[in-house]
Enzyme design. Structure first.
Site, PDB file in Angstrom:
ATOM      1  N   LYS A   1      68.858  44.250  12.533  1.00 36.89           N
ATOM      2  CA  LYS A   1      67.740  43.667  11.721  1.00 36.89           C
ATOM      3  C   LYS A   1      68.680  43.486  10.351  1.00 36.89           C
ATOM      4  CE  LYS A   1      63.423  43.728   9.289  1.00 36.89           C
ATOM      5  NZ  LYS A   1      62.270  44.707   9.122  1.00 36.89           N
TER       6      LYS A   1
ATOM      7  N   LYS B   1      67.220  40.293  14.768  1.00 33.44           N
ATOM      8  CA  LYS B   1      66.419  39.540  13.753  1.00 33.44           C
ATOM      9  C   LYS B   1      67.181  39.375  12.381  1.00 33.44           C
ATOM     10  CE  LYS B   1      62.037  40.300  11.167  1.00 33.44           C
ATOM     11  NZ  LYS B   1      60.863  41.364  10.880  1.00 33.44           N
TER      12      LYS B   1
END
Length: 340
Positions: free
Chosen positions: A202, A254
């Site tokens: 992330k 992500k």
């Protein structure tokens, strides 16, 4: 000068593109509604839905409208729903995240009661929506995110979400050791069947901007001390190795489109299913370009989702999940059938 006739190319890849039927026969990747997960926001105390202005078509739901929208998405065939809570009150340690009567835990219980095992009910496991400072963990005396202190809160949050009925937990805070801490808490408290969807890579990204509106974020500063540096790719493989060793059942990259190279590397290395999150900024850019007539909205949506599958994602979290699943259920129009 007169050139001799060119005999023509030896290899002719265009032979496999000559008709829709031929292209369908040799197509490498396809989309299915079951590949898609719908992120959803539920607002505490809401009596009517509140539109997220930077994400046209996305709303903060009331509890009742959440249940209706989730049921509709499941009936259309989506693979799961990921819930985010928007509480009325916040504090330094995110107390609402572990309160059984907190908005997220009540929403999980409501969906599990109404949907049972008909879909995969997922919970965002992070403190940022619940803290008054907006960080993903608790802070130390110097105002820095306390990694190990945060792990204790994550363990408590994991139990609250599992007991509320979540099938799968998505720890998104990027704390070192978070998967091991959560897995231990679940297994020690009779929840060995609850799965963990690790946010393995992330990144500290500008593409999260509209999401901050969607959860009424209180963030001051940034999250660069714990989310990954956008310049780094190999680091994601280190995070993958750690998450797998700690017990992750699925892993995620992500954002999505800006990190397809990372997604491909993670997918090639991972023995467990890999997902991608098409984040709020990606959604907002498609909507803005389509509203101005600069792109064909529906084709752009499907092409972007197919890119995740091509890069190796088995699951895609996208705000388009329910809408796209509805297109597949009702039959794609001719100009979109290549995505089936």
């Amino acid at each position: 000068m007169t050139l001799p006739p060119f005999p023509g190319p030896v290899d002719r890849p265009r032979r496999l593109r000559t008709s829709a039927a031929m292209r369908s026969l040799v197509r490498e990747r396809t989309l299915r509604p079951a590949d898609l997960v719908l992120p959803m926001f539920v607002r505490e105390g809401a009596t009517e839905n509140r539109p997220v202005t930077s994400m046209p078509g996305v709303e903060q739901h009331t509890m009742d409208s959440l249940a209706r929208a989730a049921t509709e998405a499941v009936e259309r065939g989506v693979g799961g729903v990921m819930l985010f809570g928007v509480p009325e009150h916040k504090d330094a340690v995110g107390s609402g995240a572990t309160d059984p009567d907190g908005i997220l835990n009540r929403a999980l219980a409501r969906l599990r009661s109404e949907l049972g095992d008909a879909t995969v009910i997922m919970a965002d496991l992070c403190l940022d929506e619940f803290t008054d400072h907006g960080h993903c963990g608790v802070l130390d005396a110097e105002g820095r995110v306390d990694n190990d202190g945060t792990l204790e809160r994550y363990r408590e949050m994991a139990l609250a979400q599992a007991e509320a009925g979540a099938h799968l937990l998505g720890p998104s805070g990027m704390m070192d050791g978070q998967i091991a801490a959560i897995r231990d808490a679940l297994d020690a408290n009779d929840h060995p069947e609850t799965a963990i969807y690790a946010y393995t890579a992330k990144y500290a990204s500008a593409y999260y901007g509209p999401f901050r509106e969607a959860v009424d974020s209180s963030l001051q500063g940034d999250r660069r001390s714990y989310q990954q540096d956008p310049a780094n790719g190999r680091e994601a493989l280190r995070e993958l190795e750690l998450d797998l060793a700690e017990g992750a059942d699925l892993v995620m990259v992500k954002p999505g489109l800006p990190y397809l190279d990372v997604l491909q590397k993670v997918a090639e290395a991972s023995p467990v299913p890999v997902g991608a999150y098409q984040v709020s900024g990606e959604y907002a850019m498609i909507e803005a370009a389509a509203a101005n007539g600069w792109v064909d909205r529906d084709r752009t949506v499907l092409e972007s989702l197919l890119s995740f599958r091509r890069a190796g994602a088995s699951t895609v979290l996208t705000y388009y999940a329910s809408e796209v699943a509805g297109w597949f259920r009702d039959g794609l129009p001719a100009h979109l059938r290549e995505f089936a």
